[in-house]
Design a protein around this motif. Structure first.
Motif, mmCIF file in Angstrom:
data_model
loop_
_atom_site.group_PDB
_atom_site.id
_atom_site.type_symbol
_atom_site.label_atom_id
_atom_site.label_comp_id
_atom_site.label_asym_id
_atom_site.label_seq_id
_atom_site.Cartn_x
_atom_site.Cartn_y
_atom_site.Cartn_z
ATOM 1 N N PRO A 1 3.019 -9.534 -4.003
ATOM 2 C CA PRO A 1 2.439 -10.084 -5.237
ATOM 3 C C PRO A 1 0.915 -10.134 -5.238
ATOM 4 C CG PRO A 1 4.334 -11.379 -4.554
ATOM 5 C CD PRO A 1 4.018 -10.459 -3.417
ATOM 6 N N SER A 2 0.300 -9.937 -4.083
ATOM 7 C CA SER A 2 -1.166 -9.927 -3.995
ATOM 8 C C SER A 2 -1.777 -8.589 -4.398
ATOM 9 C CB SER A 2 -1.604 -10.258 -2.558
ATOM 10 O OG SER A 2 -1.164 -11.529 -2.155
ATOM 11 N N LEU A 3 -0.961 -7.618 -4.798
ATOM 12 C CA LEU A 3 -1.484 -6.282 -5.091
ATOM 13 C C LEU A 3 -2.670 -6.285 -6.056
ATOM 14 C CD1 LEU A 3 -1.403 -3.227 -4.784
ATOM 15 C CD2 LEU A 3 0.319 -3.151 -6.599
ATOM 16 N N PRO A 4 -2.658 -7.044 -7.161
ATOM 17 C CA PRO A 4 -3.834 -7.030 -8.038
ATOM 18 C C PRO A 4 -5.123 -7.420 -7.312
ATOM 19 C CG PRO A 4 -1.980 -8.011 -9.184
ATOM 20 C CD PRO A 4 -1.558 -7.838 -7.744
ATOM 21 N N LEU A 5 -5.021 -8.325 -6.362
ATOM 22 C CA LEU A 5 -6.191 -8.711 -5.566
ATOM 23 C C LEU A 5 -6.632 -7.555 -4.675
ATOM 24 C CD1 LEU A 5 -4.891 -12.230 -4.514
ATOM 25 C CD2 LEU A 5 -6.624 -11.779 -6.250
ATOM 26 N N PHE A 6 -5.661 -6.892 -4.052
ATOM 27 C CA PHE A 6 -5.977 -5.750 -3.193
ATOM 28 C C PHE A 6 -6.660 -4.639 -3.995
ATOM 29 C CE2 PHE A 6 -1.813 -6.875 -0.761
ATOM 30 C CZ PHE A 6 -2.428 -7.960 -0.178
ATOM 31 N N VAL A 7 -6.147 -4.381 -5.192
ATOM 32 C CA VAL A 7 -6.709 -3.329 -6.039
ATOM 33 C C VAL A 7 -8.123 -3.693 -6.476
ATOM 34 C CG1 VAL A 7 -6.526 -2.238 -8.320
ATOM 35 C CG2 VAL A 7 -4.510 -2.405 -6.839
ATOM 36 N N ALA A 8 -8.327 -4.944 -6.873
ATOM 37 C CA ALA A 8 -9.662 -5.371 -7.305
ATOM 38 C C ALA A 8 -10.677 -5.229 -6.182
ATOM 39 C CB ALA A 8 -9.608 -6.821 -7.787
ATOM 40 N N ASP B 1 -0.949 3.739 -3.241
ATOM 41 C CA ASP B 1 -1.672 4.035 -2.008
ATOM 42 C C ASP B 1 -2.354 2.785 -1.467
ATOM 43 O OD1 ASP B 1 -0.971 6.707 -1.949
ATOM 44 O OD2 ASP B 1 -2.796 7.398 -2.960
ATOM 45 N N VAL B 2 -2.930 1.988 -2.363
ATOM 46 C CA VAL B 2 -3.563 0.731 -1.952
ATOM 47 C C VAL B 2 -2.537 -0.166 -1.271
ATOM 48 C CG1 VAL B 2 -4.691 -1.388 -2.750
ATOM 49 C CG2 VAL B 2 -5.360 0.825 -3.730
ATOM 50 N N LEU B 3 -1.362 -0.285 -1.885
ATOM 51 C CA LEU B 3 -0.307 -1.140 -1.326
ATOM 52 C C LEU B 3 0.157 -0.625 0.031
ATOM 53 C CD1 LEU B 3 1.619 -3.571 -2.013
ATOM 54 C CD2 LEU B 3 3.270 -1.843 -2.736
ATOM 55 N N ARG B 4 0.413 0.692 0.119
ATOM 56 C CA ARG B 4 0.873 1.272 1.386
ATOM 57 C C ARG B 4 -0.134 1.038 2.497
ATOM 58 N NH1 ARG B 4 3.631 5.522 -1.796
ATOM 59 N NH2 ARG B 4 1.580 6.381 -2.284
ATOM 60 N N ASN B 5 -1.398 1.239 2.194
ATOM 61 C CA ASN B 5 -2.434 1.102 3.210
ATOM 62 C C ASN B 5 -2.649 -0.356 3.615
ATOM 63 O OD1 ASN B 5 -2.902 3.865 3.199
ATOM 64 N ND2 ASN B 5 -4.496 3.732 1.634
ATOM 65 N N LYS B 6 -2.525 -1.270 2.651
ATOM 66 C CA LYS B 6 -2.785 -2.683 2.938
ATOM 67 C C LYS B 6 -1.632 -3.335 3.699
ATOM 68 C CE LYS B 6 -5.737 -6.100 2.274
ATOM 69 N NZ LYS B 6 -7.173 -6.014 2.624
ATOM 70 N N LEU B 7 -0.401 -2.998 3.325
ATOM 71 C CA LEU B 7 0.771 -3.660 3.907
ATOM 72 C C LEU B 7 1.602 -2.755 4.799
ATOM 73 C CD1 LEU B 7 1.994 -5.781 0.853
ATOM 74 C CD2 LEU B 7 0.418 -6.423 2.680
ATOM 75 N N ASN B 8 1.148 -1.509 4.975
ATOM 76 C CA ASN B 8 1.864 -0.548 5.820
ATOM 77 C C ASN B 8 3.296 -0.349 5.343
ATOM 78 O OD1 ASN B 8 2.016 1.280 7.981
ATOM 79 N ND2 ASN B 8 2.830 -0.281 9.363
ATOM 80 N N PHE B 9 3.448 -0.211 4.033
ATOM 81 C CA PHE B 9 4.764 -0.018 3.432
ATOM 82 C C PHE B 9 5.134 1.463 3.433
ATOM 83 C CE2 PHE B 9 5.552 -3.914 0.455
ATOM 84 C CZ PHE B 9 5.615 -4.723 1.573
ATOM 85 N N SER B 10 6.420 1.720 3.557
ATOM 86 C CA SER B 10 6.947 3.077 3.422
ATOM 87 C C SER B 10 7.016 3.451 1.941
ATOM 88 C CB SER B 10 8.349 3.155 4.029
ATOM 89 O OG SER B 10 9.250 2.356 3.271
ATOM 90 N N ASP B 11 7.264 4.718 1.667
ATOM 91 C CA ASP B 11 7.429 5.169 0.284
ATOM 92 C C ASP B 11 8.611 4.455 -0.373
ATOM 93 O OD1 ASP B 11 5.285 6.840 0.636
ATOM 94 O OD2 ASP B 11 6.485 8.672 0.866
ATOM 95 N N GLU B 12 9.691 4.290 0.376
ATOM 96 C CA GLU B 12 10.880 3.620 -0.154
ATOM 97 C C GLU B 12 10.573 2.168 -0.506
ATOM 98 O OE1 GLU B 12 15.484 2.540 1.249
ATOM 99 O OE2 GLU B 12 14.084 3.535 2.628
ATOM 100 N N GLU B 13 9.851 1.485 0.384
ATOM 101 C CA GLU B 13 9.497 0.088 0.150
ATOM 102 C C GLU B 13 8.547 -0.033 -1.034
ATOM 103 O OE1 GLU B 13 9.925 -4.014 1.654
ATOM 104 O OE2 GLU B 13 11.040 -2.158 1.639
ATOM 105 N N THR B 14 7.631 0.908 -1.160
ATOM 106 C CA THR B 14 6.681 0.892 -2.266
ATOM 107 C C THR B 14 7.386 1.085 -3.604
ATOM 108 O OG1 THR B 14 4.934 1.741 -0.819
ATOM 109 C CG2 THR B 14 4.597 1.967 -3.189
ATOM 110 N N ALA B 15 8.372 1.980 -3.652
ATOM 111 C CA ALA B 15 9.151 2.193 -4.877
ATOM 112 C C ALA B 15 9.881 0.915 -5.272
ATOM 113 C CB ALA B 15 10.129 3.342 -4.683
ATOM 114 N N ARG B 16 10.417 0.194 -4.279
ATOM 115 C CA ARG B 16 11.103 -1.073 -4.563
ATOM 116 C C ARG B 16 10.149 -2.077 -5.193
ATOM 117 N NH1 ARG B 16 10.402 -5.532 -2.932
ATOM 118 N NH2 ARG B 16 9.152 -4.897 -1.149
ATOM 119 N N VAL B 17 8.905 -2.125 -4.705
ATOM 120 C CA VAL B 17 7.915 -3.057 -5.240
ATOM 121 C C VAL B 17 7.728 -2.827 -6.738
ATOM 122 C CG1 VAL B 17 5.461 -3.678 -5.212
ATOM 123 C CG2 VAL B 17 6.710 -3.366 -3.056
#
Length: 341
Positions: free
Chosen positions: A53-60, A265-281
């Motif tokens: 849920p912190s993604l908007p902060l990561f993107v900013a 890409d921001v989410l994957r790099n920040k939280l080390n998420f896989s492509d599958e996990e990122t799609a779920r987000v």
């Protein structure tokens, strides 16, 4: 007769004027945002968590939206939103997010003078996971079992509500309190029979248990709101700072909508998420800036639950509108404010 002119005495004066102007411009540029905001840069200490849920902060942060709005944001990382909110009321940070609305209600009952300035995400991602080898095949099998959960969080509230809706009295189960990592380890080791948890911990638990996992979505399509909180007095003293922060959040929201691949890409790099996990987000989160009437209704419901379960000495639901600051979001994104006042 020709007149001979001596070298102009005005030249050094002009040079001096130019140097003074350059110095003034350099000073002004150094005290203003390099992203174009004309005023002075203001520093904010911000409590947050390394969860989706912190993604908007990561993107900013990644896209320099904070910098572009004259903000120097320093993040202080907590394990869960509850502790970020506690850090806020203890004066460790100026603002905190994402904090679930249930946590905010608890702080209100503790007489904390805080206000929400916006929600940056609505998420439906909490699950109850039980071990089949501990006799758990259906929800009713949770009766008499030990369930791991983080105390004082919206997960504890939602677990209680989930049990009640499925005919299990919460008094008939044992809540085992611990952190999210501790709960994940406890169910993997068989120290508890089930857990109430969120990603990425639910993902790792499912992988460890495999076919031994019994899984239920726990939120009953009621999203958790990811609120941005600040001290009410701080907001009163910094209304323009609040607006600039919300402008950065609006820009982050638009970036996530218009540039999903880059945001992923921001989410994957920040939280080390896989492509599958990122799609779920992307399937489980709504990264939208808002203050909705549904938020107030959820908070009132949670306040009644807290009172009914004797988790506060208060007997009445407070006027929750007193704890919502709408002026900032109305200035930045007026159509995002849908609260009846």
């Amino acid at each position: 007769m020709l007149k001979h002119h001596s070298p102009s005495t005005g030249r050094p004066t002009k040079i001096a004027v130019v140097l003074v102007v350059l110095l003034v411009i350099t000073f002004a540029m150094g005290s203003c945002s390099p992203g174009g905001y004309p005023g002075p840069v203001e520093s904010i200490t911000f409590g947050t968590v390394l969860l989706e849920p912190s993604l908007p902060l990561f993107v900013a942060e990644n896209q320099d939206f904070f910098v572009g709005n004259g903000l120097n944001v320093t993040f202080k990382i907590y394990d869960v939103g509850l502790n970020a909110a506690t850090g806020l009321v203890n004066g460790e940070v100026d603002m905190a997010s994402p904090v679930a609305e249930y946590v905010m209600v608890g702080k209100i009952f503790d007489s904390r003078k805080i206000q929400a300035i916006a929600s940056i995400d609505k998420v439906d991602y909490a699950f109850v996971i039980g071990r089949k080898d501990h006799g758990i095949e259906k929800v009713s099998d949770l009766k008499g079992k030990k369930i791991g959960v983080v105390r004082g969080t919206i997960l504890e509230f939602q677990l209680g509500r989930f049990l009640e809706l499925n005919g299990v009295n919460p008094a008939d189960v044992t809540f085992v309190h611990g952190t999210l990592p501790q709960s994940a380890s406890a169910i993997a080791n068989g120290d508890v029979d089930a857990v109430m948890s969120i990603p990425p911990f639910t993902t790792s638990i499912q992988k460890q248990l495999g076919t031994n996992a019994a899984l239920w979505s726990a939120q009953n399509i009621q999203p958790f709101y990811s609120l941005v909180l600040a001290d009410a007095e701080w907001i009163k003293q910094h209304p323009k700072t609040v607006e600039r922060f919300l402008m950065a959040m609006k820009q982050a929201e638009e970036f996530i909508i218009n540039h999903p691949d880059e945001a992923k890409d921001v989410l994957r790099n920040k939280l080390n998420f896989s492509d599958e996990e990122t799609a779920r987000v992307w399937a489980q989160n709504q990264f939208l800036l808002s203050l909705d009437q549904s938020l107030i209704l959820a908070m009132e419901d949670e306040a009644r639950w807290i009172i009914a379960n004797d988790l506060t000495t208060e007997k009445q639901v407070p006027d929750l509108l007193d704890y919502i600051y709408v002026d900032g979001l109305e200035a930045v994104k007026p159509n995002a404010v849908n609260i009846i006042r």
